[in-house]
Design an enzyme around this catalytic site. Structure first.
Site, mmCIF file in Angstrom:
data_model
loop_
_atom_site.group_PDB
_atom_site.id
_atom_site.type_symbol
_atom_site.label_atom_id
_atom_site.label_comp_id
_atom_site.label_asym_id
_atom_site.label_seq_id
_atom_site.Cartn_x
_atom_site.Cartn_y
_atom_site.Cartn_z
ATOM 1 N N ASP A 83 -48.389 15.901 37.040
ATOM 2 C CA ASP A 83 -47.639 15.439 35.870
ATOM 3 C C ASP A 83 -46.324 14.762 36.249
ATOM 4 O OD1 ASP A 83 -46.513 17.838 36.699
ATOM 5 O OD2 ASP A 83 -47.165 18.962 34.952
ATOM 6 N N ASN A 115 -45.617 29.241 28.615
ATOM 7 C CA ASN A 115 -46.525 29.274 27.459
ATOM 8 C C ASN A 115 -47.968 29.037 27.921
ATOM 9 O OD1 ASN A 115 -46.612 26.565 28.047
ATOM 10 N ND2 ASN A 115 -45.680 25.860 26.135
ATOM 11 N N HIS A 170 -49.110 26.731 29.855
ATOM 12 C CA HIS A 170 -49.602 25.357 30.031
ATOM 13 C C HIS A 170 -50.033 25.121 31.474
ATOM 14 C CE1 HIS A 170 -45.203 23.754 30.642
ATOM 15 N NE2 HIS A 170 -45.732 23.987 31.809
ATOM 16 N N GLU A 224 -50.156 21.195 27.033
ATOM 17 C CA GLU A 224 -49.481 22.235 26.260
ATOM 18 C C GLU A 224 -50.474 22.936 25.323
ATOM 19 O OE1 GLU A 224 -46.500 23.152 26.918
ATOM 20 O OE2 GLU A 224 -44.970 21.620 26.588
HETATM 21 C C1 GLP Z 1 -43.915 22.763 34.627
HETATM 22 C C2 GLP Z 1 -44.894 21.744 35.217
HETATM 23 C C3 GLP Z 1 -46.147 22.413 35.686
HETATM 24 C C4 GLP Z 1 -45.745 23.638 36.454
HETATM 25 C C5 GLP Z 1 -45.232 24.664 35.476
HETATM 26 C C6 GLP Z 1 -44.611 25.898 36.103
HETATM 27 O O1 GLP Z 1 -43.555 22.445 33.343
HETATM 28 N N1 GLP Z 1 -45.245 20.710 34.312
HETATM 29 O O2 GLP Z 1 -46.927 21.511 36.452
HETATM 30 O O3 GLP Z 1 -46.847 24.155 37.132
HETATM 31 O O4 GLP Z 1 -44.371 24.076 34.525
HETATM 32 O O5 GLP Z 1 -43.328 25.655 36.614
HETATM 33 P P1 GLP Z 1 -42.566 26.691 37.534
HETATM 34 O O6 GLP Z 1 -43.347 26.790 38.797
HETATM 35 O O7 GLP Z 1 -41.203 26.103 37.775
HETATM 36 O O8 GLP Z 1 -42.526 27.979 36.809
#
Ligand code: GLP
Length: 266
Positions: A82, A153, A155, A160
């Site tokens: 992403d 959440n 995702h 989402e």
């Molecule tokens: C973000 C990214 C995801 C990531 C997730 C977890 O929003 N879009 O690709 O895997 O949330 O992030 P983190 O590892 O900082 O908890």
């Protein structure tokens, strides 16, 4: 270090480690193996990569392996999950910058084989760009290995929660999406206030993620206990995107630390 505990939950393999370092060490060995197998089988390996705090230690381990001389990325293509939209590729908060900082600038991955969505494409070309990204992955023969983090959440990528039917949710292509307020709040500090966090993003679709030959989900820390438990123990619904991974449970490995596994009651 080996997992402290290995469970099977609704067909998914769940490995629980003492902490993130041990989990990342084990995930790094899985990536190394995926690269070796891909190169042996078809001359290249195609990896789906993630950003966020979770995989940073994993990327450090890959860089260590590369520096030690045992791991080359010359025959690897990577596709990141992403990117915010709009955002410039050189903006320090872009996922392109993240990948350069944590991985790309330290390894021998050819510059035209490390792919991240371009958050600076013109407005009118966004959907076309997302569609092209799916096309690039397919023309590379599909993903051998997909790394995922989990949002608070639940995702996956920036897919989402939604009220789609499961049938529709698992067919979602790569596309531009609106970010949920709860997601944007997490990045408010980094961007200097919630109003400055992009409201949109580009994400690899659920369909492409589920089509990967092997999927590894990393989740660490107490904030991930609930999304992990909902994804693995709750109903399979689009409102919990992580639960959609159970539609392809046999190829998914969840690599958790003890905090993230807390609600699995082991
Ligand atoms: C973000 C990214 C995801 C990531 C997730 C977890 O929003 N879009 O690709 O895997 O949330 O992030 P983190 O590892 O900082 O908890």
């Amino acid at each position: 270090m080996a997992a402290l505990n290995i469970l099977e939950i609704d067909g998914s393999r769940v490995e629980i480690f003492e902490g993130p370092d041990a989990a990342c060490g084990s995930a790094a060995r899985r990536i190394e193996e995926a690269i070796r197998k891909g190169v042996e089988r078809r001359g290249k390996a195609v990896l789906g990569l993630a950003t966020g705090a979770t995989p940073i230690r994993l990327y450090e381990k890959l860089v260590e392996k590369h520096r030690a001389g045992g791991l080359s990325f010359r025959k690897v293509s990577t596709y990141n999950l992403d990117e915010y939209y709009p955002i410039g590729p050189c903006d320090t908060r872009s996922y392109r910058s993240f990948m350069v900082q944590h991985l790309f600038s330290h390894i021998d991955l050819p510059a035209n084989q490390g792919h991240v969505f371009d958050g600076s494409v013109p407005e009118g070309a966004v959907e076309e760009h997302a569609k092209a990204f799916d096309g690039w992955i397919e023309s590379d023969g599909g993903l051998d290995w997909q790394l995922l983090g989990l949002g608070r959440n639940a995702h996956i990528g920036f897919n989402e929660p939604s009220d789609l039917t499961v049938d529709k949710a698992i067919r979602l292509p790569s596309r531009a999406v609106e970010l949920k307020a709860e997601t944007r709040e997490l990045y408010a500090e980094e961007f200097g206030g919630i109003d400055r966090v992009p409201t949109r993003a580009l994400t690899v679709g659920v369909a492409q993620i589920l089509a990967a030959k092997e999927i590894v989900v990393l989740a660490f820390g107490p904030n991930k206990a609930e999304p992990v438990a909902k994804s693995l123990l709750g109903p399979i619904v689009a409102a919990v995107p992580g639960s959609l991974l159970r539609t392809v449970a046999e190829k998914v490995v969840w690599m958790l630390d003890q905090d993230a596994a807390r609600l699995l009651k082991v």
